[in-house]
Write an enzyme that holds these catalytic residues in place. Structure first.
Site, PDB file in Angstrom:
ATOM      1  CB  SER A 121      -0.901   0.017   1.236  1.00 14.83           C
ATOM      2  OG  SER A 121      -1.695  -1.143   1.248  1.00 14.83           O
TER       3      SER A 121
ATOM      4  CG  HIS B  83     -35.153   7.218  16.976  1.00 15.04           C
ATOM      5  ND1 HIS B  83     -34.479   6.516  17.961  1.00 15.04           N
ATOM      6  CD2 HIS B  83     -36.430   6.768  16.984  1.00 15.04           C
ATOM      7  CE1 HIS B  83     -35.344   5.693  18.552  1.00 15.04           C
ATOM      8  NE2 HIS B  83     -36.508   5.832  17.980  1.00 15.04           N
TER       9      HIS B  83
ATOM     10  CE1 TYR C 150      -6.031  -3.429  15.259  1.00 11.70           C
ATOM     11  CE2 TYR C 150      -4.057  -3.698  16.594  1.00 11.70           C
ATOM     12  CZ  TYR C 150      -5.033  -2.886  16.048  1.00 11.70           C
ATOM     13  OH  TYR C 150      -5.024  -1.549  16.288  1.00 11.70           O
TER      14      TYR C 150
ATOM     15  CB  CYS D 210      -3.282  -4.035   2.918  1.00 11.86           C
ATOM     16  SG  CYS D 210      -4.987  -3.498   3.043  1.00 11.86           S
TER      17      CYS D 210
ATOM     18  CD  GLU E   7      -8.941  -8.228  12.606  1.00 17.23           C
ATOM     19  OE1 GLU E   7      -8.139  -8.725  11.789  1.00 17.23           O
ATOM     20  OE2 GLU E   7      -9.226  -7.007  12.636  1.00 17.23           O
TER      21      GLU E   7
ATOM     22  CE1 TYR F 145      -4.657  -1.823  -4.327  1.00 12.59           C
ATOM     23  CE2 TYR F 145      -2.460  -1.090  -3.743  1.00 12.59           C
ATOM     24  CZ  TYR F 145      -3.800  -1.198  -3.455  1.00 12.59           C
ATOM     25  OH  TYR F 145      -4.284  -0.662  -2.290  1.00 12.59           O
TER      26      TYR F 145
ATOM     27  CB  ALA G 117      15.408  -4.724  -5.333  1.00 14.76           C
TER      28      ALA G 117
ATOM     29  CB  CYS H 254      -6.845  -5.013   5.297  1.00 14.67           C
ATOM     30  SG  CYS H 254      -5.259  -4.329   5.707  1.00 14.67           S
TER      31      CYS H 254
ATOM     32  CB  THR I 141      -3.421  -0.423   5.264  1.00 15.28           C
ATOM     33  OG1 THR I 141      -3.087  -1.795   5.419  1.00 15.28           O
ATOM     34  CG2 THR I 141      -3.467  -0.053   3.803  1.00 15.28           C
TER      35      THR I 141
ATOM     36  CD  GLU J 121     -31.223   6.863  18.398  1.00 12.65           C
ATOM     37  OE1 GLU J 121     -31.829   7.922  18.617  1.00 12.65           O
ATOM     38  OE2 GLU J 121     -31.794   5.811  18.050  1.00 12.65           O
TER      39      GLU J 121
ATOM     40  CG  ASP K 183       3.332  -2.722   8.432  1.00 14.40           C
ATOM     41  OD1 ASP K 183       2.799  -1.652   8.797  1.00 14.40           O
ATOM     42  OD2 ASP K 183       2.682  -3.760   8.204  1.00 14.40           O
TER      43      ASP K 183
ATOM     44  CE  LYS L 280      -9.616  -7.868   8.717  1.00 13.82           C
ATOM     45  NZ  LYS L 280      -8.479  -7.299   9.400  1.00 13.82           N
TER      46      LYS L 280
ATOM     47  N   GLY M 181      -2.977 -12.481  21.532  1.00 11.59           N
ATOM     48  CA  GLY M 181      -4.239 -11.877  22.008  1.00 11.59           C
ATOM     49  C   GLY M 181      -4.478 -10.532  21.365  1.00 11.59           C
TER      50      GLY M 181
END
Ligand code: NDP
Length: 449
Positions: free
Chosen positions: A16, A438, A179, A44, A183, A100, A116, A49, A313, A443, A305, A52, A177
């Site tokens: 990214s 509402h 992310y 990502c 998930e 991309y 590289a 991301c 990301t 709200e 990173d 996932k 424990g």
């Protein structure tokens, strides 16, 4: 720009951050090349991301199908077909990879599908032996999942492999424990696997607001996910039938069909030649950079990173943009790291921005925490005993909202919009002044008194 080098900018890593930096620098008129040893799109898009989130959507159908009966739908016997979801997700990843690549091509960035490495402050060696020179080099090689060094660790997989499983395992042990652990605990559980999350410490999601993470723990336990705390791994044995015997300190060994390591990610700097050209590295091998993403070697920069600042990301993308605008666009720009919203796509999801209550207690003279603890309307009718929790943290001296934290359906979607108000420094009175929409869950944000 000088013509004495082959390129004005050579980027290593087409994730990214690298792609954003390349295309913006090219749009500013730079001659740019980008090297990528694996797939364009980076963590990502290819194994993070995006796939996932698609699995999270797929997993959530399990609850929606259960709840449908209370809304009058007669749903027949349902079966989940993992290979169908897996292949559709991998197909989508391929489509995005193409997009991309297209972005790079349209900006006339030369893509070099090779590893590289650095051989000088302005020189890069490609895997095929070619040498390339550039006025500026940007390292955007990302990070990789850490696998602890202990006997049998290789029998576990990481988030790199999890999207390609041949079949759904019956029993999954997840190490960590944070992310990824939370998930994937939700994802596997919704796919009917028995999940045990094993953590070295005694809390999950350490950096999130305590009440919010406790709520996730309570709901996860209620759903049937097991947790082992203060349980460091000792060794993993693989039996002939492929099942695993997992030894953790102070516990009976765990039996599993799959072990997922989710114990953090470390910068991809090994073997890049960075030390040889004088780039200073920090702990974990991260490239040390200043506020302008510049390393200790003036022609070499780092973003994302690989610099181990904030492993998200949108942050890498901002850093890539700021780098390109500063170095090639004549627009010096620095990333503002305050008020970065974040989310955990657990079941239910968590989202937060700004100070947690614990941080407010430590840092502010006086603060007030407003809490709304409610059962979303949809859960009430569905008979689903899952309560949402929203928190607003207010600096009492200024009345500014300095933190917003939530767990509940669509929390990340709601928080993204609310984060604008927190970033803008709006006061609690201004939240209160806004009329409620509402009936919605969001709200609650303007109704807490
Ligand atoms: P996290 O940093 O979120 O969590 C790591 C977990 O592993 C923590 O519970 C930590 O415990 C534990 N741990 C760390 N080292 C060890 C060790 N040596 N042995 C045992 N346990 C250990 O890492 P993840 O791998 O889950 O994710 C990596 C990063 O990727 C995240 O930090 C995040 O920046 C990014 N990410 C973001 C997502 C999102 O935005 N939704 C989704 C997925 C990843 P302790 O708390 O004690 O340190």
């Amino acid at each position: 720009m000088t013509k004495t080098y082959d390129y004005d900018l050579f980027v290593i890593g087409a994730g990214s951050g690298g792609v954003r930096a390349s295309r913006v620098a090219a749009a500013h008129g730079a001659r740019v090349a980008i090297a990528e040893e694996y797939r364009v799109g980076g963590t990502c898009v290819i194994r993070g991301c995006v796939p996932k989130k698609l699995l999270v959507y797929g997993a959530h159908f399990a609850e929606d199908l259960q709840d449908a009966a209370r809304f009058g739908w007669k749903v027949g016997k349902c079966d989940f077909d993992w290979p169908v979801l897996r292949d559709n997700v991998l197909g989508e990843v391929e489509r995005l990879e193409g997009i991309y690549q297209d972005i790079l091509d349209r900006h006339e960035v030369d893509t070099i599908p090779q590893r590289a490495t650095l051989t000088g402050p302005h020189e890069i060696a490609l895997a095929d032996g070619t040498k390339v020179t550039a006025a500026t080099i940007l390292i955007a090689t990302g990070a990789h999942p850490v696998v602890p060094k202990l006997p049998g660790a290789e029998h576990g997989i990481t988030s790199n492999e999890v999207f390609h499983l041949e079949r759904m395992p019956k029993r999954v042990v997840i190490a960590g424990g944070g992310y990824i652990a939370n998930e994937f605990a939700g994802i596997f559980h919704e796919f009917s696997c028995h999940v045990t999350l094993v953590n070295r410490g005694e809390v999950i999601l350490r950096h999130y607001d305590e009440q919010i993470r406790d709520r996730l723990l309570t709901i996860s336990l209620m759903k049937g996910i097991e947790f082992k705390f203060n349980a460091p791994f000792e060794k993993i044995e693989k039996r002939k039938d492929g099942t695993l015997k997992i030894h953790v300190s102070g516990q009976d060994p765990l039996e599993a069909d799959l072990l997922l390591w989710a114990v953090g990610r470390a910068p991809n700097t090994a073997g890049l030649g960075l030390e040889k050209v004088g780039v200073e590295l920090g702990k974990n091998g991260a490239i040390l950079v200043d506020e302008d993403n510049q390393s200790s070697v003036p022609s070499i920069y780092g973003i994302g990173d690989v610099t181990d600042r904030v492993q998200l990301t949108p942050v890498a993308i901002r850093e890539g943009q700021a780098f390109a605008d500063t170095v090639f666009g004549g627009k010096p720009t620095r990333v503002d790291y305050a008020h970065i919203p974040s989310a955990v796509f657990s079941h239910p999801p968590i989202a937060g921005v700004g100070m947690t209550e614990g941080e407010a207690r430590d840092k502010l003279g006086s603060y007030k925490a407003y809490v709304s603890d409610f059962r979303p309307m949809k859960n009430v009718l569905a008979g689903r005993n899952e309560r949402a929790l929203y928190k607003i943290i207010v600096d009492q001296e200024t009345d500014r909202v300095v933190g917003l934290h939530m767990i509940g359906p669509d929390a990340p979607e709601i928080l993204q919009a609310a984060a604008i108000a927190v970033k803008a420094g709006l006061t609690k009175a201004q939240f209160d002044d806004t009329l409620a929409l509402h009936p919605t869950m969001s709200e609650e944000l303007v109704l807490m008194r």
